[in-house]
Write a protein that holds these residues in place. Sequence first.
Motif, PDB file in Angstrom:
ATOM      1  N   PHE A  67      -8.127 -12.508 -22.231  1.00  0.00           N
ATOM      2  CA  PHE A  67      -7.187 -11.567 -22.846  1.00  0.00           C
ATOM      3  C   PHE A  67      -6.580 -12.245 -24.070  1.00  0.00           C
ATOM      4  N   LEU A  72      -1.308  -8.178 -23.742  1.00  0.00           N
ATOM      5  CA  LEU A  72      -2.020  -8.093 -22.471  1.00  0.00           C
ATOM      6  C   LEU A  72      -1.653  -9.257 -21.548  1.00  0.00           C
ATOM      7  N   ARG A  73      -1.482 -10.446 -22.128  1.00  0.00           N
ATOM      8  CA  ARG A  73      -1.063 -11.608 -21.323  1.00  0.00           C
ATOM      9  C   ARG A  73       0.350 -11.400 -20.779  1.00  0.00           C
ATOM     10  N   ILE A  76       0.243  -9.078 -17.756  1.00  0.00           N
ATOM     11  CA  ILE A  76      -0.249  -9.759 -16.555  1.00  0.00           C
ATOM     12  C   ILE A  76       0.819 -10.665 -15.959  1.00  0.00           C
ATOM     13  N   SER A 101      -7.181  -3.044 -21.887  1.00  0.00           N
ATOM     14  CA  SER A 101      -5.848  -2.591 -21.497  1.00  0.00           C
ATOM     15  C   SER A 101      -5.816  -2.162 -20.033  1.00  0.00           C
ATOM     16  N   ALA A 104      -6.066  -5.270 -17.822  1.00  0.00           N
ATOM     17  CA  ALA A 104      -4.802  -6.002 -17.731  1.00  0.00           C
ATOM     18  C   ALA A 104      -3.857  -5.313 -16.753  1.00  0.00           C
ATOM     19  N   ARG A 108      -2.424  -6.853 -13.201  1.00  0.00           N
ATOM     20  CA  ARG A 108      -0.983  -6.851 -12.904  1.00  0.00           C
ATOM     21  C   ARG A 108      -0.713  -6.193 -11.561  1.00  0.00           C
TER      22      ARG A 108
END
Length: 158
Positions: A67, A72-73, A76, A101, A104, A108
Motif C-alpha cells: 500500500f 491506505l496505510r 489499516i 482501496s 485496505a 482494516r
Amino acid sequence: MENVSLNTLKEETTGTSGSSPHVYVQKLDKQGRAYATGKRKNAIARVWVKPGKGVITVNGRSLETYFARPVLRMIINQPIDTASRTAQFDVVCTVVGGGLSGQAGAVRHGISKALTLYEPELRPVLKTNGFLTRDSRVVERKKYGHKKARRRFQFSKR
C-alpha cells in the motif's frame, strides 16, 4: 393452573431468569494467533494477529510496498491506534479481489475482528468507532438502456 405468563413459565422450566449478556472469550489457534476474515466491496482479507513488534505483512510484502499511498496505510492502522496497541502485534494477511482501496478496508475490518478475538476487552472501543461493522456498500450494476448504472444516454428530440 394459575394465571402465569408464558415468559415466567419458560424461566422456571429453563432455570434462567432474563437474558444474560454475551461473554466474549479469547479464541486462538495452536500457534497463538487470532484469525479473522475482513470484507469490503469485492475484496476479502484473511488476517492473523499475534504478539510481536508491530510488523504488518500483506501478501508476503511489507505494508509500505503493498500500500504505497499514505491514506491506505492510515486506514489499516486505525484499529491498532484506536486500541492503543501500536507496536504490540504482528499482522499477517492475504488479500484477494477488488482494488487497493477495497483491500485496505478489508484488511482494516479483518484486523479489528482479529483484535477482538485476541483481546475481547477491546471490543467496546472498536465497536463504538465502527471498525467491526462490515461496510456493505458495493458498486451498483449497470442497467440496460443506460450508459452506466444511473447515467442515461443524452436525449434528443430529433
